[in-house]
Design a protein around this motif. Structure first.
Motif, PDB file in Angstrom:
ATOM      1  N   ARG A 130      11.405 -16.678 -41.095  1.00 23.25           N
ATOM      2  CA  ARG A 130      10.555 -17.104 -39.774  1.00 23.25           C
ATOM      3  C   ARG A 130       9.228 -17.350 -40.480  1.00 23.25           C
ATOM      4  NH1 ARG A 130      13.833 -13.512 -36.995  1.00 23.25           N
ATOM      5  NH2 ARG A 130      12.348 -11.900 -37.174  1.00 23.25           N
ATOM      6  N   SER A 131       8.792 -16.381 -41.108  1.00 22.55           N
ATOM      7  CA  SER A 131       7.264 -16.673 -41.832  1.00 22.55           C
ATOM      8  C   SER A 131       7.254 -17.730 -42.524  1.00 22.55           C
ATOM      9  CB  SER A 131       7.057 -15.304 -42.424  1.00 22.55           C
ATOM     10  OG  SER A 131       7.768 -14.991 -43.472  1.00 22.55           O
ATOM     11  N   ARG A 140       1.069 -27.790 -41.657  1.00 23.45           N
ATOM     12  CA  ARG A 140       1.389 -29.100 -41.094  1.00 23.45           C
ATOM     13  C   ARG A 140       0.440 -29.459 -39.951  1.00 23.45           C
ATOM     14  NH1 ARG A 140       3.716 -31.023 -36.846  1.00 23.45           N
ATOM     15  NH2 ARG A 140       4.751 -28.919 -36.384  1.00 23.45           N
ATOM     16  N   THR A 141       0.075 -28.185 -39.320  1.00 21.09           N
ATOM     17  CA  THR A 141      -0.795 -28.626 -38.252  1.00 21.09           C
ATOM     18  C   THR A 141      -2.272 -28.482 -38.625  1.00 21.09           C
ATOM     19  OG1 THR A 141      -0.817 -26.180 -37.868  1.00 21.09           O
ATOM     20  CG2 THR A 141       0.477 -27.830 -36.461  1.00 21.09           C
ATOM     21  N   LYS A 142      -2.550 -27.669 -39.781  1.00 20.88           N
ATOM     22  CA  LYS A 142      -3.843 -27.620 -40.292  1.00 20.88           C
ATOM     23  C   LYS A 142      -4.162 -28.987 -41.043  1.00 20.88           C
ATOM     24  CE  LYS A 142      -6.497 -25.202 -44.011  1.00 20.88           C
ATOM     25  NZ  LYS A 142      -6.252 -24.181 -44.813  1.00 20.88           N
ATOM     26  N   SER A 143      -3.128 -29.600 -41.546  1.00 25.38           N
ATOM     27  CA  SER A 143      -3.351 -30.957 -42.436  1.00 25.38           C
ATOM     28  C   SER A 143      -3.772 -31.875 -41.132  1.00 25.38           C
ATOM     29  CB  SER A 143      -1.961 -31.239 -43.315  1.00 25.38           C
ATOM     30  OG  SER A 143      -2.241 -32.656 -43.858  1.00 25.38           O
ATOM     31  N   ALA A 144      -2.978 -31.888 -40.156  1.00 19.88           N
ATOM     32  CA  ALA A 144      -3.264 -32.939 -39.165  1.00 19.88           C
ATOM     33  C   ALA A 144      -4.605 -32.761 -38.610  1.00 19.88           C
ATOM     34  CB  ALA A 144      -2.091 -33.020 -38.141  1.00 19.88           C
ATOM     35  N   TYR A 145      -5.026 -31.616 -38.329  1.00 20.35           N
ATOM     36  CA  TYR A 145      -6.197 -31.212 -37.585  1.00 20.35           C
ATOM     37  C   TYR A 145      -7.324 -31.549 -38.767  1.00 20.35           C
ATOM     38  CZ  TYR A 145     -10.451 -28.595 -36.798  1.00 20.35           C
ATOM     39  OH  TYR A 145     -11.737 -28.184 -36.528  1.00 20.35           O
ATOM     40  N   GLU A 146      -7.209 -31.291 -40.012  1.00 19.33           N
ATOM     41  CA  GLU A 146      -8.380 -31.774 -40.832  1.00 19.33           C
ATOM     42  C   GLU A 146      -8.366 -33.404 -41.033  1.00 19.33           C
ATOM     43  OE1 GLU A 146      -7.226 -29.985 -44.420  1.00 19.33           O
ATOM     44  OE2 GLU A 146      -8.036 -27.780 -44.101  1.00 19.33           O
ATOM     45  N   ARG A 147      -7.326 -33.981 -41.181  1.00 16.10           N
ATOM     46  CA  ARG A 147      -7.131 -35.652 -41.106  1.00 16.10           C
ATOM     47  C   ARG A 147      -7.914 -35.997 -39.906  1.00 16.10           C
ATOM     48  NH1 ARG A 147      -2.440 -35.968 -41.564  1.00 16.10           N
ATOM     49  NH2 ARG A 147      -1.726 -36.813 -39.529  1.00 16.10           N
ATOM     50  N   ALA A 175      -2.892 -22.212 -32.836  1.00 18.23           N
ATOM     51  CA  ALA A 175      -1.401 -21.495 -32.426  1.00 18.23           C
ATOM     52  C   ALA A 175      -0.673 -21.257 -33.614  1.00 18.23           C
ATOM     53  CB  ALA A 175      -1.092 -22.562 -31.234  1.00 18.23           C
ATOM     54  N   ALA A 176      -0.259 -22.288 -34.438  1.00 20.36           N
ATOM     55  CA  ALA A 176       0.255 -22.132 -35.631  1.00 20.36           C
ATOM     56  C   ALA A 176      -0.119 -20.962 -36.517  1.00 20.36           C
ATOM     57  CB  ALA A 176       0.427 -23.389 -36.524  1.00 20.36           C
ATOM     58  N   GLU A 177      -1.493 -20.931 -36.724  1.00 23.05           N
ATOM     59  CA  GLU A 177      -2.101 -19.783 -37.477  1.00 23.05           C
ATOM     60  C   GLU A 177      -1.743 -18.311 -37.021  1.00 23.05           C
ATOM     61  OE1 GLU A 177      -3.938 -17.918 -40.530  1.00 23.05           O
ATOM     62  OE2 GLU A 177      -3.418 -19.951 -40.445  1.00 23.05           O
ATOM     63  N   ALA A 178      -1.587 -18.171 -35.414  1.00 26.96           N
ATOM     64  CA  ALA A 178      -1.092 -16.992 -35.229  1.00 26.96           C
ATOM     65  C   ALA A 178       0.250 -16.698 -34.965  1.00 26.96           C
ATOM     66  CB  ALA A 178      -1.878 -17.434 -33.550  1.00 26.96           C
ATOM     67  N   SER A 179       0.926 -17.644 -34.816  1.00 29.80           N
ATOM     68  CA  SER A 179       2.405 -17.569 -35.021  1.00 29.80           C
ATOM     69  C   SER A 179       2.811 -17.266 -36.457  1.00 29.80           C
ATOM     70  CB  SER A 179       2.897 -18.908 -34.722  1.00 29.80           C
ATOM     71  OG  SER A 179       3.030 -19.103 -33.482  1.00 29.80           O
ATOM     72  N   TYR A 180       2.041 -17.730 -37.415  1.00 26.91           N
ATOM     73  CA  TYR A 180       2.321 -17.381 -38.882  1.00 26.91           C
ATOM     74  C   TYR A 180       2.069 -15.891 -39.103  1.00 26.91           C
ATOM     75  CZ  TYR A 180       1.592 -16.800 -43.888  1.00 26.91           C
ATOM     76  OH  TYR A 180       1.441 -16.571 -45.307  1.00 26.91           O
ATOM     77  N   LYS A 181       0.771 -15.450 -38.608  1.00 26.68           N
ATOM     78  CA  LYS A 181       0.337 -14.047 -38.684  1.00 26.68           C
ATOM     79  C   LYS A 181       1.322 -13.014 -38.054  1.00 26.68           C
ATOM     80  CE  LYS A 181      -4.543 -15.192 -39.354  1.00 26.68           C
ATOM     81  NZ  LYS A 181      -6.120 -14.841 -38.926  1.00 26.68           N
TER      82      LYS A 181
END
Length: 381
Positions: A130-131, A140-147, A175-181
């Motif tokens: 899961r992690s 993936r969401t970070k790459s999309a946000y940076e683009r 949200a994805a960062e929080a889920s990862y943590k």
């Protein structure tokens, strides 16, 4: 002893006066009296100092109070009073039912703890997956946000990305960062739970094993066994009694089969003469006319009259008035007394040191005379 010596001298003087027909005059009688005082006084001083005697001697033995380690109802008494038993023989039994139930309960809890270990490992591996998934989603969401952010900055007002779209991408990334943590924290938690070991054993399993060991120990203690070879005497324990582990109220008294010593209380004025290895003789009230030979084992290095222990009260000066006697341990050469007489018999004792050995003959004669008197009566102690 002193009286026997005086009576012996008196009888000797009477015989001399009768045999040799010595007249009773103001010279002969005082001479006999003064001679007796000098002779008997000298003998008493030499004997009492070099070959001390005591009328206070007793055989001492150690008894073991039998206290059960667990509380329960006595269901069976296996030992018979005054019958020798061996070490490990069962003395009595306590109802094992509640203790056996606790053992089963702990065994079940231990099995549950053992089954939980692979479950923890599986949960840890699942949390790793899961992690990993959460990390990929974050990347993936970070790459999309940076683009989107880069396109928004480069395009300016002509950018194809609106402010709302950029904000949505940023929120998805956060949200994805929080889920990862969160997934990473779960992974760490499961890893710590799985790797929590003591001596290579999972801590939960170790705790259950320890509780099971205690339960098994308590179950084993329902069979109270003889600590050493010996016997039980004056036993009043019966089935149906509630046995409790209270030191002040033992279930029975056990007498171990071991060496016993006679202890004699001697005046302190002979302490410089007494030492281990001196010959000793003992006469017992229970065996008139019999003299038992032995050796001095030890002169005890302390006297109870001088003992002081921690406490909240002051000692009175009256304690100084009690002089006390030195205790001497004597071991008899004949060990058959342990089987022929009850433990704790009393008598009188004499010790013969290496000084003025010719005087010891008189002490031996007087001791035997005292032993013969025991046929009539035993000296009160």
């Amino acid at each position: 002893m002193d009286l026997l010596l005086i009576l012996t001298y008196t009888a000797f003087c009477v015989a001399i006066f009768k045999i040799f027909k010595i007249p009773l005059t103001k010279w002969t009688v005082p001479t006999a009296v003064l001679g007796g005082i000098a002779l008997i006084g000298t003998l008493l001083v030499l004997m009492n100092y070099n070959h001390p005697y005591t009328k206070f001697a007793r055989e001492y033995f150690v008894s073991i109070p039998i206290n059960p380690a667990v509380r329960g109802l006595v269901v069976e008494v296996n030992v018979k009073p005054n019958v020798p038993v061996k070490k490990g023989d069962i003395l009595f039994k306590i109802d094992p039912t509640p203790f056996a139930a606790v053992v089963k309960e702990k065994q079940a809890a231990l099995e549950d703890a053992k089954q939980a270990v692979p479950q923890l490992e599986a949960a840890w591996e699942s949390s790793i997956a899961r992690s990993t998934q959460a990390e990929a989603n974050r990347d993936r969401t970070k790459s999309a946000y940076e683009r989107y952010d880069e396109g928004r900055r480069k395009g300016g007002k002509n950018s194809p990305f609106s402010e709302i779209e950029l904000d949505n991408k940023r929120q998805l990334y956060l949200a994805a960062e929080a889920s990862y943590k969160s997934a990473l924290a779960d992974e760490i938690g499961y890893r710590l739970a799985f790797e929590s070991n003591i001596d290579g054993v999972n801590t939960d399993v170790a705790v259950m094993q320890a509780e099971l060991d205690v339960a098994v120990f308590n179950l084993e203690q329902t069979e109270v066994k003889a600590p050493v070879d010996g016997m039980v005497t004056q036993m009043a324990l019966r089935a149906g009694v509630m046995a409790v582990p209270i030191p002040l109220r033992p279930a029975m008294t056990f007498i171990p089969d071991e060496d016993r010593y006679f202890a004699g209380a001697f005046w302190q004025n002979s302490l410089l003469r007494l030492k281990a290895g001196d010959d000793a003789e003992i006469i017992l009230d229970s065996m008139p006319g019999v003299v038992h030979k032995g050796k001095v084992i030890k002169v005890l290095p302390a006297m109870a009259e001088g003992e002081i222990q921690f406490g909240g009260s002051l000692r009175s000066s009256n304690d100084l008035f009690t002089r006390g006697r030195a205790l001497v341990l004597i071991e008899l050469d004949d060990d058959t007394l342990r089987t022929s007489l009850p433990a704790g018999v009393a008598g009188q004792a004499a010790i013969y040191t290496e000084h003025f050995t010719h005087v010891s003959i008189i002490r031996k004669v007087l001791l035997r005379m005292q032993g013969w008197l025991n046929y009539l009566f035993a000296e009160a102690h």
